[in-house]
Scaffold this active site. Sequence first.
Site, short mmCIF file in Angstrom:
data_model
loop_
_atom_site.label_atom_id
_atom_site.label_comp_id
_atom_site.label_asym_id
_atom_site.label_seq_id
_atom_site.Cartn_x
_atom_site.Cartn_y
_atom_site.Cartn_z
N CYS A 1 46.65 22.31 70.30
CA CYS A 1 45.99 23.39 71.05
C CYS A 1 44.99 22.75 71.99
O CYS A 1 44.08 22.04 71.55
CB CYS A 1 45.30 24.36 70.10
SG CYS A 1 44.67 25.83 70.92
N VAL A 2 45.18 22.97 73.28
CA VAL A 2 44.33 22.34 74.28
C VAL A 2 43.84 23.38 75.30
O VAL A 2 44.44 24.43 75.48
CB VAL A 2 45.07 21.21 75.03
CG1 VAL A 2 45.46 20.10 74.09
CG2 VAL A 2 46.29 21.74 75.75
#
Length: 127
Positions: free
Chosen positions: A105-106
């Site tokens: 998750c970025v």
Amino acid sequence: MSMTRVHTDDAPAAIGPYSQGYVAGDFLFTAGQVPFDPATGETVGEDIATQTERAMTNLMAIVSEAGATPDQVVKTTCYLADMGDFAAFNEVYERFVPSKPARTCVAARELPRGVLCEIEAVVYLGK
């Protein structure tokens, strides 16, 4: 190895030169799904919870079209416009994939048409 394109009308049509997903061998690789209504192509909601719900619904429509279930999702990549939305995103996300697949998750500087999240998946189709 055989490769088959996956398409469903229950997820938004591609807005560029790509496919919703491809089955390659025992795996499904999906394109990133955003919170667009498949019928209208318009963004659904203005908050992260509503947008995550729609993006995950779109993603699961592709998973289902390939003959798989959410429990077969082995990896997701999630892009958020604002990491401040991380907790609210997770609350919705977890309802769709309770098996807790591997995940990245970025924060993304910008997502298509100003949406708040985009989610893609790798799904194991083998027996």
